[in-house]
Enzyme design. Structure first.
Site, PDB file in Angstrom:
ATOM      1  N   GLN A  85       8.841 -25.589 -28.232  1.00  0.00           N
ATOM      2  CA  GLN A  85       9.691 -24.522 -27.290  1.00  0.00           C
ATOM      3  C   GLN A  85      10.130 -23.511 -28.449  1.00  0.00           C
ATOM      4  OE1 GLN A  85      13.946 -24.758 -25.765  1.00  0.00           O
ATOM      5  NE2 GLN A  85      12.755 -25.626 -24.165  1.00  0.00           N
TER       6      GLN A  85
ATOM      7  N   SER B 138      15.909 -20.758 -23.549  1.00  0.00           N
ATOM      8  CA  SER B 138      14.611 -21.045 -23.935  1.00  0.00           C
ATOM      9  C   SER B 138      13.675 -20.014 -23.492  1.00  0.00           C
ATOM     10  CB  SER B 138      14.129 -22.432 -23.339  1.00  0.00           C
ATOM     11  OG  SER B 138      15.224 -23.145 -22.541  1.00  0.00           O
TER      12      SER B 138
ATOM     13  N   ASP C  29      13.998 -30.752 -22.031  1.00  0.00           N
ATOM     14  CA  ASP C  29      14.614 -29.376 -22.518  1.00  0.00           C
ATOM     15  C   ASP C  29      15.936 -29.850 -22.981  1.00  0.00           C
ATOM     16  OD1 ASP C  29      14.704 -26.832 -22.665  1.00  0.00           O
ATOM     17  OD2 ASP C  29      15.118 -26.262 -20.773  1.00  0.00           O
TER      18      ASP C  29
HETATM   19  C1  LIG Z   1      18.618 -25.476 -22.409  1.00  0.00           C
HETATM   20  C2  LIG Z   1      18.215 -23.944 -22.677  1.00  0.00           C
HETATM   21  C3  LIG Z   1      18.003 -23.767 -21.304  1.00  0.00           C
HETATM   22  O1  LIG Z   1      17.720 -24.241 -20.220  1.00  0.00           O
HETATM   23  S1  LIG Z   1      17.961 -21.870 -21.261  1.00  0.00           S
HETATM   24  C4  LIG Z   1      17.295 -21.743 -19.703  1.00  0.00           C
HETATM   25  C5  LIG Z   1      16.016 -21.113 -19.617  1.00  0.00           C
HETATM   26  N1  LIG Z   1      15.621 -20.067 -20.054  1.00  0.00           N
HETATM   27  C6  LIG Z   1      16.163 -18.739 -19.510  1.00  0.00           C
HETATM   28  O2  LIG Z   1      17.099 -18.823 -18.569  1.00  0.00           O
HETATM   29  C7  LIG Z   1      15.570 -17.571 -20.171  1.00  0.00           C
HETATM   30  C8  LIG Z   1      15.110 -16.819 -19.243  1.00  0.00           C
HETATM   31  N2  LIG Z   1      14.684 -15.331 -19.569  1.00  0.00           N
HETATM   32  C9  LIG Z   1      15.436 -14.609 -19.851  1.00  0.00           C
HETATM   33  O3  LIG Z   1      16.813 -14.511 -19.354  1.00  0.00           O
HETATM   34  C10 LIG Z   1      15.016 -13.053 -20.252  1.00  0.00           C
HETATM   35  O4  LIG Z   1      13.357 -13.070 -20.521  1.00  0.00           O
HETATM   36  C11 LIG Z   1      15.240 -12.713 -21.621  1.00  0.00           C
HETATM   37  C12 LIG Z   1      15.220 -13.731 -22.595  1.00  0.00           C
HETATM   38  C13 LIG Z   1      16.700 -12.444 -21.583  1.00  0.00           C
HETATM   39  C14 LIG Z   1      14.645 -11.588 -22.212  1.00  0.00           C
HETATM   40  O5  LIG Z   1      15.239 -10.791 -23.009  1.00  0.00           O
HETATM   41  P1  LIG Z   1      15.383  -9.036 -22.746  1.00  0.00           P
HETATM   42  O6  LIG Z   1      13.926  -8.860 -22.895  1.00  0.00           O
HETATM   43  O7  LIG Z   1      16.144  -8.669 -23.884  1.00  0.00           O
HETATM   44  O8  LIG Z   1      16.140  -8.904 -21.374  1.00  0.00           O
HETATM   45  P2  LIG Z   1      16.769  -7.732 -21.035  1.00  0.00           P
HETATM   46  O9  LIG Z   1      16.257  -6.457 -21.490  1.00  0.00           O
HETATM   47  O10 LIG Z   1      17.297  -7.953 -19.447  1.00  0.00           O
HETATM   48  O11 LIG Z   1      18.627  -8.091 -21.627  1.00  0.00           O
HETATM   49  C15 LIG Z   1      19.133  -9.241 -21.269  1.00  0.00           C
HETATM   50  C16 LIG Z   1      20.372  -9.388 -22.166  1.00  0.00           C
HETATM   51  O12 LIG Z   1      20.289  -9.044 -23.360  1.00  0.00           O
HETATM   52  C17 LIG Z   1      20.823  -7.930 -23.870  1.00  0.00           C
HETATM   53  N3  LIG Z   1      19.790  -7.419 -25.104  1.00  0.00           N
HETATM   54  C18 LIG Z   1      18.698  -7.008 -25.087  1.00  0.00           C
HETATM   55  N4  LIG Z   1      18.075  -6.776 -26.181  1.00  0.00           N
HETATM   56  C19 LIG Z   1      19.108  -6.954 -27.092  1.00  0.00           C
HETATM   57  C20 LIG Z   1      19.203  -6.918 -28.138  1.00  0.00           C
HETATM   58  N5  LIG Z   1      18.156  -6.451 -29.184  1.00  0.00           N
HETATM   59  N6  LIG Z   1      20.222  -7.360 -29.130  1.00  0.00           N
HETATM   60  C21 LIG Z   1      21.194  -7.911 -28.201  1.00  0.00           C
HETATM   61  N7  LIG Z   1      21.493  -8.024 -26.988  1.00  0.00           N
HETATM   62  C22 LIG Z   1      20.453  -7.438 -26.313  1.00  0.00           C
HETATM   63  C23 LIG Z   1      20.907  -6.946 -22.783  1.00  0.00           C
HETATM   64  O13 LIG Z   1      21.761  -6.000 -23.082  1.00  0.00           O
HETATM   65  C24 LIG Z   1      21.106  -8.031 -21.794  1.00  0.00           C
HETATM   66  O14 LIG Z   1      22.460  -8.034 -21.668  1.00  0.00           O
HETATM   67  P3  LIG Z   1      23.508  -8.189 -20.416  1.00  0.00           P
HETATM   68  O15 LIG Z   1      22.642  -9.434 -19.420  1.00  0.00           O
HETATM   69  O16 LIG Z   1      23.395  -7.065 -19.571  1.00  0.00           O
HETATM   70  O17 LIG Z   1      24.858  -8.539 -20.812  1.00  0.00           O
END
Ligand SMILES: CCC(=O)SCCNC(=O)CCNC(=O)[C@H](O)C(C)(C)COP(=O)(O)OP(=O)(O)OC[C@H]1O[C@@H](n2cnc3c(N)ncnc32)[C@H](O)[C@@H]1OP(=O)(O)O
Length: 320
Positions: free
Chosen positions: A305, A255, A234
């Site tokens: 991914q 991710s 990752d």
């Molecule tokens: C190396 C890369 C990595 O290792 S990354 C680490 C592993 N992956 C992760 O931690 C991801 C975990 N999953 C998640 O956080 C959630 O599933 C995510 C992807 C955020 C889901 O998104 P969503 O369904 O939008 O969640 P939510 O409604 O709780 O919103 C989260 C923040 O995003 C914002 N958001 C939402 N929709 C939009 C949009 N269309 N355009 C812009 N921003 C959007 C929300 O307002 C929210 O923001 P905030 O956190 O309140 O500041």
């Protein structure tokens, strides 16, 4: 944007400590992937190396979930694939619990489902399948790309020191780089193309780098090497999506899912070539694919991914 290029406010440059000796046991096996059993099929992990995004590193959660799954299968079975979704951001300030469901035990295959939990809610759901080592007359693989060996390439640390010498570098970028220099990242990396690394050029979204766990693991425990590879896979993966664009302001990069297939035995503490490409991005998402090659040309594992990529809105120039 890769994990060492995160954008957050940070401290001034600390002194650079000496590199961790290769003779020391990898912290991945002494700590990160050592789970504490708290009940039948229920484990607790320790958090290590928190990216500047302040959400837990996805590779850590996958690696720990796979360790938990592997604990309930026999030593004669090996993980051949895993599929998972990251459903909530992991909080680095509290440990993650791993709850294992023994979905099925067959004669050749065992399937496990693992829920990674914080505050009673899932942050990751993972399914892993384990298979008996079986001979097969059907055998093929692509050829490994020809690249210079890791010994002829600069380390990520050398490249970072070079970039840190640039006068106009943002403080936030410096902090991300210094975390790598402070050896918090338990992975060693040697990029094949240093220009791609320093983001001085935009190229097709394809890159290769040699990678291995920092420190010694030793041979013999293939289950452990697979979990370490899951952690490693990752790292600098999703950032590949950004390579064909001039530097963009990333508001959120995370991710969404991760899949891996393990094809052959390997040692995660020995150099492997990570060949990564991004065939597509659109709709605020990007797809990355990767192959981990053993340095003798054997394909060790394949990864895939999809990630969320939200950019900051461009400034409205019409009012200027
Ligand atoms: C190396 C890369 C990595 O290792 S990354 C680490 C592993 N992956 C992760 O931690 C991801 C975990 N999953 C998640 O956080 C959630 O599933 C995510 C992807 C955020 C889901 O998104 P969503 O369904 O939008 O969640 P939510 O409604 O709780 O919103 C989260 C923040 O995003 C914002 N958001 C939402 N929709 C939009 C949009 N269309 N355009 C812009 N921003 C959007 C929300 O307002 C929210 O923001 P905030 O956190 O309140 O500041």
């Amino acid at each position: 944007m890769s994990e060492h290029e995160e954008h957050e406010d940070g401290d001034p440059l600390p002194e650079c400590p000496p590199m961790v000796s290769r003779d020391l046991k990898s912290i991945l096996v002494t700590s990160v992937l050592q789970l504490e059993e708290i009940d039948v099929g229920l484990y607790r992990g320790k958090n290590h190396w928190i990216p500047l995004s302040r959400r837990l590193f996805g590779g850590q959660i996958i690696g720990q979930a796979l360790v938990a799954a592997a604990k309930s299968v026999g030593d004669h079975l090996y993980a051949h694939s895993l599929h998972c979704y990251f459903v909530r951001a992991g909080d680095p300030d509290i440990p993650v619990l791993y709850n294992v469901d023994r979905v099925r035990d067959g004669r050749s295959f065992c399937v496990r489902s693992v829920k990674a939990i914080q505050r009673g809610e899932p942050i990751l759901v993972l399914q892993a399948s384990f298979h008996l080592d079986q001979p097969s007359p059907l055998m093929h693989q692509f050829s490994m790309p020809e690249v210079p060996p890791p010994e002829d390439l600069l380390s990520l640390e050398d490249l970072i020191r070079f970039v840190l010498g640039k006068p106009d570098l943002e403080q936030k970028v410096k902090q991300g780089f210094n975390k790598v220099l402070a050896n918090e990242v338990p992975i060693e990396v040697r990029p094949v193309n240093p220009l791609q690394f320093s983001r001085e050029v935009t190229t097709e979204p394809k890159r290769m780098f040699w990678v291995r766990a920092r420190g010694h693991i030793g041979e013999g425990n293939m289950k452990l090497h697979v979990c370490v590879a899951a952690y490693i896979s990752d790292y600098s993966f999703l950032g590949t999506t950004m390579m064909s664009y001039p530097a963009k302001r990333v508001k959120m990069m995370a991710s969404l899912d991760h899949a891996m297939w393990f094809h052959n035995t390997f040692r995660a503490d020995e150099w492997m070539l990570y060949e990564v490409n991004s065939p597509w991005a659109g709709g605020s998402r990007g797809l990355v694919q990767g192959r981990l090659w053993r340095r003798d040309g054997v394909l060790a594992a394949s990864c895939c991914q999809e990630g969320l990529i939200r950019l900051t809105a461009p400034k409205d120039r019409s009012k200027l």
